[in-house]
Design a protein around this motif. Structure first.
Motif, PDB file in Angstrom:
ATOM      1  N   SER A 156     -26.899  12.193  38.532  1.00  0.00           N
ATOM      2  CA  SER A 156     -26.371  10.933  39.262  1.00  0.00           C
ATOM      3  C   SER A 156     -25.889  11.269  40.734  1.00  0.00           C
ATOM      4  O   SER A 156     -24.922  10.922  41.268  1.00  0.00           O
ATOM      5  CB  SER A 156     -25.376  10.370  38.669  1.00  0.00           C
ATOM      6  N   GLY A 157     -27.033  12.082  41.518  1.00  0.00           N
ATOM      7  CA  GLY A 157     -26.753  12.243  42.843  1.00  0.00           C
ATOM      8  C   GLY A 157     -25.659  13.366  43.327  1.00  0.00           C
ATOM      9  O   GLY A 157     -25.362  13.371  44.608  1.00  0.00           O
ATOM     10  N   GLU A 158     -25.132  13.928  42.590  1.00  0.00           N
ATOM     11  CA  GLU A 158     -24.270  15.085  42.994  1.00  0.00           C
ATOM     12  C   GLU A 158     -24.438  16.327  42.006  1.00  0.00           C
ATOM     13  O   GLU A 158     -25.160  16.306  40.774  1.00  0.00           O
ATOM     14  CB  GLU A 158     -22.546  14.594  42.605  1.00  0.00           C
ATOM     15  N   ILE A 159     -24.083  17.451  42.382  1.00  0.00           N
ATOM     16  CA  ILE A 159     -23.819  18.723  41.769  1.00  0.00           C
ATOM     17  C   ILE A 159     -22.830  18.720  40.988  1.00  0.00           C
ATOM     18  O   ILE A 159     -21.829  18.873  41.389  1.00  0.00           O
ATOM     19  CB  ILE A 159     -24.254  19.827  42.911  1.00  0.00           C
ATOM     20  N   ILE A 160     -23.023  18.958  39.630  1.00  0.00           N
ATOM     21  CA  ILE A 160     -21.838  19.150  38.699  1.00  0.00           C
ATOM     22  C   ILE A 160     -21.524  20.520  38.165  1.00  0.00           C
ATOM     23  O   ILE A 160     -20.415  20.632  37.654  1.00  0.00           O
ATOM     24  CB  ILE A 160     -22.411  17.866  37.503  1.00  0.00           C
ATOM     25  N   GLU A 161     -22.630  21.383  38.286  1.00  0.00           N
ATOM     26  CA  GLU A 161     -22.207  22.604  38.030  1.00  0.00           C
ATOM     27  C   GLU A 161     -23.163  23.641  38.768  1.00  0.00           C
ATOM     28  O   GLU A 161     -24.432  23.252  39.077  1.00  0.00           O
ATOM     29  CB  GLU A 161     -22.504  23.037  36.342  1.00  0.00           C
ATOM     30  N   TYR A 162     -22.552  24.548  39.252  1.00  0.00           N
ATOM     31  CA  TYR A 162     -23.290  25.463  40.040  1.00  0.00           C
ATOM     32  C   TYR A 162     -22.990  26.945  39.797  1.00  0.00           C
ATOM     33  O   TYR A 162     -21.799  27.368  39.385  1.00  0.00           O
ATOM     34  CB  TYR A 162     -23.036  25.463  41.522  1.00  0.00           C
ATOM     35  N   GLY A 163     -24.085  28.069  39.513  1.00  0.00           N
ATOM     36  CA  GLY A 163     -23.669  29.465  39.384  1.00  0.00           C
ATOM     37  C   GLY A 163     -25.137  30.188  39.493  1.00  0.00           C
ATOM     38  O   GLY A 163     -25.925  29.470  39.661  1.00  0.00           O
ATOM     39  N   SER A 164     -24.908  31.434  38.974  1.00  0.00           N
ATOM     40  CA  SER A 164     -26.114  32.245  38.882  1.00  0.00           C
ATOM     41  C   SER A 164     -26.684  31.761  37.587  1.00  0.00           C
ATOM     42  O   SER A 164     -26.266  31.293  36.939  1.00  0.00           O
ATOM     43  CB  SER A 164     -25.536  33.695  38.769  1.00  0.00           C
ATOM     44  N   VAL A 165     -27.985  32.375  37.290  1.00  0.00           N
ATOM     45  CA  VAL A 165     -28.707  31.877  36.374  1.00  0.00           C
ATOM     46  C   VAL A 165     -28.060  32.288  35.079  1.00  0.00           C
ATOM     47  O   VAL A 165     -28.095  31.664  34.056  1.00  0.00           O
ATOM     48  CB  VAL A 165     -30.201  32.471  36.410  1.00  0.00           C
ATOM     49  N   GLU A 166     -27.667  33.353  35.067  1.00  0.00           N
ATOM     50  CA  GLU A 166     -26.765  33.923  33.861  1.00  0.00           C
ATOM     51  C   GLU A 166     -25.656  32.944  33.645  1.00  0.00           C
ATOM     52  O   GLU A 166     -25.102  32.898  32.432  1.00  0.00           O
ATOM     53  CB  GLU A 166     -26.241  35.587  34.115  1.00  0.00           C
ATOM     54  N   ASP A 167     -24.895  32.738  34.727  1.00  0.00           N
ATOM     55  CA  ASP A 167     -23.672  31.759  34.313  1.00  0.00           C
ATOM     56  C   ASP A 167     -24.245  30.218  33.828  1.00  0.00           C
ATOM     57  O   ASP A 167     -23.532  29.894  32.819  1.00  0.00           O
ATOM     58  CB  ASP A 167     -22.896  31.426  35.730  1.00  0.00           C
ATOM     59  N   ILE A 168     -25.075  29.794  33.978  1.00  0.00           N
ATOM     60  CA  ILE A 168     -25.532  28.688  33.829  1.00  0.00           C
ATOM     61  C   ILE A 168     -26.378  28.916  32.353  1.00  0.00           C
ATOM     62  O   ILE A 168     -25.815  27.877  31.330  1.00  0.00           O
ATOM     63  CB  ILE A 168     -26.706  27.945  34.653  1.00  0.00           C
ATOM     64  N   PHE A 169     -26.871  29.663  31.864  1.00  0.00           N
ATOM     65  CA  PHE A 169     -27.716  29.901  30.765  1.00  0.00           C
ATOM     66  C   PHE A 169     -26.575  30.276  29.590  1.00  0.00           C
ATOM     67  O   PHE A 169     -26.435  29.725  28.455  1.00  0.00           O
ATOM     68  CB  PHE A 169     -28.731  30.699  30.769  1.00  0.00           C
ATOM     69  N   TYR A 170     -25.831  31.236  30.186  1.00  0.00           N
ATOM     70  CA  TYR A 170     -25.095  31.965  28.974  1.00  0.00           C
ATOM     71  C   TYR A 170     -23.280  31.435  29.019  1.00  0.00           C
ATOM     72  O   TYR A 170     -22.699  31.858  28.208  1.00  0.00           O
ATOM     73  CB  TYR A 170     -24.922  33.521  29.276  1.00  0.00           C
ATOM     74  N   ASP A 171     -22.758  30.745  30.195  1.00  0.00           N
ATOM     75  CA  ASP A 171     -21.644  30.433  30.380  1.00  0.00           C
ATOM     76  C   ASP A 171     -21.194  29.006  30.795  1.00  0.00           C
ATOM     77  O   ASP A 171     -20.207  28.857  31.554  1.00  0.00           O
ATOM     78  CB  ASP A 171     -20.691  31.659  31.105  1.00  0.00           C
ATOM     79  N   SER A 172     -22.613  28.060  30.517  1.00  0.00           N
ATOM     80  CA  SER A 172     -22.222  26.982  31.050  1.00  0.00           C
ATOM     81  C   SER A 172     -20.940  26.177  30.703  1.00  0.00           C
ATOM     82  O   SER A 172     -20.536  26.529  29.610  1.00  0.00           O
ATOM     83  CB  SER A 172     -23.532  26.000  30.890  1.00  0.00           C
ATOM     84  N   ARG A 173     -20.589  25.246  31.458  1.00  0.00           N
ATOM     85  CA  ARG A 173     -19.098  24.682  31.121  1.00  0.00           C
ATOM     86  C   ARG A 173     -19.291  23.055  31.085  1.00  0.00           C
ATOM     87  O   ARG A 173     -18.504  22.424  30.638  1.00  0.00           O
ATOM     88  CB  ARG A 173     -18.014  24.972  32.074  1.00  0.00           C
ATOM     89  N   HIS A 174     -20.176  22.415  31.925  1.00  0.00           N
ATOM     90  CA  HIS A 174     -20.300  21.070  32.001  1.00  0.00           C
ATOM     91  C   HIS A 174     -21.103  20.441  30.449  1.00  0.00           C
ATOM     92  O   HIS A 174     -22.082  21.043  30.398  1.00  0.00           O
ATOM     93  CB  HIS A 174     -20.934  20.653  33.003  1.00  0.00           C
ATOM     94  N   PRO A 175     -20.632  19.341  30.002  1.00  0.00           N
ATOM     95  CA  PRO A 175     -21.368  18.708  28.755  1.00  0.00           C
ATOM     96  C   PRO A 175     -22.899  18.361  29.109  1.00  0.00           C
ATOM     97  O   PRO A 175     -23.476  18.399  28.233  1.00  0.00           O
ATOM     98  CB  PRO A 175     -20.575  17.659  28.687  1.00  0.00           C
ATOM     99  N   TYR A 176     -22.892  18.122  30.411  1.00  0.00           N
ATOM    100  CA  TYR A 176     -24.521  17.752  30.840  1.00  0.00           C
ATOM    101  C   TYR A 176     -25.410  18.896  30.640  1.00  0.00           C
ATOM    102  O   TYR A 176     -26.499  19.128  30.473  1.00  0.00           O
ATOM    103  CB  TYR A 176     -24.450  17.012  32.346  1.00  0.00           C
TER     104      TYR A 176
END
Length: 353
Positions: free
Chosen positions: A234-254
């Protein structure tokens, strides 16, 4: 934190469109940095604002759109101060180049392939017609066009979809840009050709050393090409990190929902899909924009916009789940142990090839 120099930076950028006397806010207060040689993936569903955001970098917003707040800088140039095409021509194409989704709309059907590459080289590299042809044929060879010297004088309709996309990449690189924006460049291609184009982009990036922004809705593609990932909703960045952060330690329900939607992880005939639809961008969004679609929302999600919560030096997310007062929710079962599942898929695919 990256030791590399920041080449492109957005600070508190909002983009608005005037549509039938109403204001649509397509981008909401985005701040992000792109470092030299880095690949940043912008990920999210259609309509999340990925393409609109990157159009700000090349001055290609539609006539009814404008940067309402914030600024974008490329090196020491404030791009938000550029108004005319003459001003943008110093940046667009030459410094920041774009590979679009559909090569048929990017190529002129009545001009030969070679002439379309050569004219870009003549414009941005100031070469003669003969020099430009030589460079163009070399580029065609590098992007995998067989018998490039013979195919230089052919037309787009004589090329397959995958070959046309290779030509679009060659044109984008012919100006030797410092930043390459790839706007879903593999979406219209079959899986085998997709893999070839991704491999080609990685190889060319290593050779030419440009930074890349890769726009996609497919997290499976992200895993193989990105250094950093920005998840947009919806027009904003809701999570940001390294590719490893996002795949293996993601935190946002989306982000959890996007990962759960990976077809590679489907264990039955039924593929996971995210319920509901994104909110209207005409209306003011209160709280977490994803709250109405979140299967386990909290009351505060509907009331107050979550701030950035730092997970680590390289990773942050906008979700109240990271507040110390929030309940501790487990990730969806389908993405628990994701590292092991991805490794198993990698071994399986490697064994099948």
């Amino acid at each position: 934190m990256s030791n590399k120099k920041i080449i492109l930076s957005a600070k508190d950028v909002s983009v608005e469109f005037q549509v039938r006397k109403r204001t649509l806010r397509a981008i909401r207060n985005i701040s992000i940095d792109l470092h030299e040689g880095e690949t940043l993936a912008l990920v999210g569903e259609s309509g999340s604002g990925k393409s609109v955001f990157t159009k700000v970098f090349t001055g290609m917003l539609e006539a009814n759109g404008s940067v309402a707040t914030g600024e974008v800088t490329y090196g020491d140039v404030n791009l938000t101060n550029l108004k005319t095409n003459a001003e943008w021509e110093k940046i667009r194409g030459g410094e920041i180049s774009t590979v679009f989704q559909d090569p048929m709309t990017s190529l002129n059907p009545i001009k030969t392939i070679g002439s379309q590459i050569s004219e870009t080289i003549i414009k941005h590299q100031k070469k003669t017609k003969e020099e430009a042809k030589e460079i163009a044929i070399d580029l065609m060879n590098r992007v995998g066009i067989p018998e490039a010297d013979k195919r230089y004088d052919e037309y787009p309709f004589q090329y397959s979809g995958g070959m046309r996309q290779r030509i679009v990449i060659a044109i984008a690189l012919s100006s030797r840009p410092k930043v390459l924006i790839c706007d879903e460049p593999t979406t219209a291609l079959d899986v085998t050709i997709q893999a070839q184009i991704i491999a080609l982009l990685k190889e060319l990036k290593k050779e030419y050393g440009f930074a890349m922004i890769f726009i996609t809705h497919d997290l499976g593609v992200v895993a193989s090409i990105a250094d950093k990932v920005a998840v947009m909703y919806s027009g904003e960045i809701i999570e940001y990190g390294s590719v490893e952060d996002i795949f293996y330690d993601s935190r946002h329900p989306y982000t959890w929902a996007l990962l759960s939607s990976l077809p590679q992880l489907a264990t039955t005939d039924k593929l996971y899909s995210i319920a509901g639809t994104p909110p209207s961008l005409y209306s003011e969004i209160k709280g977490d924009a994803f709250a109405p679609r979140n299967p386990q929302p909290m009351a505060i999600d509907f009331v107050k916009l979550p701030p950035k919560f730092a997970v680590s030096d390289t990773h942050w997310a906008k979700t109240w789940l990271l507040d110390e007062r929030a309940p501790k929710l487990a990730k969806p079962e389908g993405i628990q142990g994701l590292h092991e599942k991805m490794m198993a898929l990698y071994v399986k695919e490697g064994g099948a090839s």
